[in-house]
Design a protein around this motif. Structure first.
Motif, short mmCIF file in Angstrom:
data_model
loop_
_atom_site.label_atom_id
_atom_site.label_comp_id
_atom_site.label_asym_id
_atom_site.label_seq_id
_atom_site.Cartn_x
_atom_site.Cartn_y
_atom_site.Cartn_z
N ALA A 67 -43.64 31.58 29.94
CA ALA A 67 -45.04 31.89 29.65
C ALA A 67 -45.54 31.05 28.48
CB ALA A 67 -45.21 33.38 29.37
N ARG A 68 -44.71 30.90 27.47
CA ARG A 68 -45.11 30.12 26.29
C ARG A 68 -45.42 28.68 26.67
NH1 ARG A 68 -47.42 32.20 22.98
NH2 ARG A 68 -48.89 30.59 23.44
N GLU A 69 -44.59 28.08 27.53
CA GLU A 69 -44.83 26.71 27.96
C GLU A 69 -46.17 26.59 28.69
OE1 GLU A 69 -42.64 23.18 30.59
OE2 GLU A 69 -41.67 25.14 30.39
N LEU A 70 -46.46 27.54 29.57
CA LEU A 70 -47.72 27.53 30.31
C LEU A 70 -48.91 27.72 29.38
CD1 LEU A 70 -46.54 29.67 33.34
CD2 LEU A 70 -47.17 27.24 33.41
N LEU A 71 -48.79 28.66 28.46
CA LEU A 71 -49.89 28.95 27.53
C LEU A 71 -50.13 27.78 26.58
CD1 LEU A 71 -48.97 32.66 26.86
CD2 LEU A 71 -50.96 31.83 28.15
N ASP A 72 -49.05 27.17 26.08
CA ASP A 72 -49.19 26.00 25.21
C ASP A 72 -49.81 24.83 25.96
OD1 ASP A 72 -48.11 27.45 23.11
OD2 ASP A 72 -46.15 26.44 23.19
N HIS A 75 -53.39 25.24 26.08
CA HIS A 75 -54.01 25.41 24.76
C HIS A 75 -54.62 26.80 24.62
CE1 HIS A 75 -53.32 21.18 24.14
NE2 HIS A 75 -53.97 20.91 25.25
N SER A 76 -53.88 27.80 25.09
CA SER A 76 -54.33 29.19 25.00
C SER A 76 -53.68 29.87 23.81
CB SER A 76 -53.94 29.94 26.29
OG SER A 76 -54.22 31.31 26.14
N SER A 77 -54.44 30.69 23.12
CA SER A 77 -53.90 31.46 22.01
C SER A 77 -53.38 32.83 22.46
CB SER A 77 -54.96 31.64 20.93
OG SER A 77 -56.07 32.35 21.46
N ALA A 78 -53.47 33.11 23.75
CA ALA A 78 -52.98 34.39 24.29
C ALA A 78 -51.46 34.47 24.11
CB ALA A 78 -53.35 34.51 25.76
N LYS A 79 -50.98 35.69 24.05
CA LYS A 79 -49.54 35.91 23.90
C LYS A 79 -48.82 36.09 25.24
CE LYS A 79 -49.93 38.02 19.33
NZ LYS A 79 -49.95 36.79 18.63
N THR A 80 -49.56 36.47 26.29
CA THR A 80 -48.98 36.67 27.62
C THR A 80 -49.89 36.06 28.68
OG1 THR A 80 -50.10 38.77 28.03
CG2 THR A 80 -47.96 38.88 26.88
N LEU A 81 -49.33 35.83 29.86
CA LEU A 81 -50.16 35.34 30.96
C LEU A 81 -51.20 36.38 31.35
CD1 LEU A 81 -47.50 33.57 33.21
CD2 LEU A 81 -49.18 32.51 31.69
N ARG A 82 -50.81 37.64 31.35
CA ARG A 82 -51.75 38.73 31.68
C ARG A 82 -52.95 38.67 30.73
NH1 ARG A 82 -51.16 44.04 33.97
NH2 ARG A 82 -48.98 43.55 34.26
N GLN A 83 -52.68 38.48 29.45
CA GLN A 83 -53.75 38.41 28.47
C GLN A 83 -54.61 37.16 28.69
OE1 GLN A 83 -52.64 37.58 24.33
NE2 GLN A 83 -53.87 39.35 23.72
N ALA A 84 -53.99 36.05 29.00
CA ALA A 84 -54.72 34.80 29.21
C ALA A 84 -55.67 34.89 30.40
CB ALA A 84 -53.75 33.64 29.41
N PHE A 85 -55.24 35.56 31.47
CA PHE A 85 -56.05 35.64 32.68
C PHE A 85 -57.04 36.80 32.66
CE2 PHE A 85 -52.76 32.87 34.48
CZ PHE A 85 -53.58 31.95 35.11
#
Length: 108
Positions: A67-72, A75-85
């Protein structure tokens, strides 16, 4: 006999027709994800598009990502994919995205 408007307009708008036999397809713009030819998920956020592009490429290459690799990557500051989406978009994606040993990918 009925013809889908998406099929009729595909040659005009540059969108390739999606085969129902293709498990996963992403439009060239990255804004429309099609799963099994009949489930479509529209994306508007650059973060969502970046994450889904990486996951689709990974699916095609047999790779999964933390998840960290995807979020980085997005360029997302979210902590989880659920939070990002967000709740609604995550509800659409969750049946198809699975984590195995902490690595995310499409499970089709």
């Amino acid at each position: 006999m009925a013809v889908s408007p998406e099929i009729l307009s595909a040659p005009l708008d540059g969108t390739p027709a999606v085969s129902p036999h293709t498990p996963l397809s992403l439009s060239p713009s990255g804004q429309r994800l099609t799963i099994h030819g009949n489930v479509t998920i529209d994306l508007k956020s650059d973060i969502h598009i970046a994450i889904i592009r990486k996951l689709v490429e990974g699916h095609q290459d047999g790779r999964r990502f933390s998840a960290r690799e995807l979020l980085d990557h997005a360029h997302s500051s979210a902590k989880t994919l659920r939070q990002a989406f967000g709740a609604q978009r995550w509800a659409d994606l969750e049946p198809y995205l699975k984590s195995e040993n902490g690595l995310w990918g499409f499970a089709l």
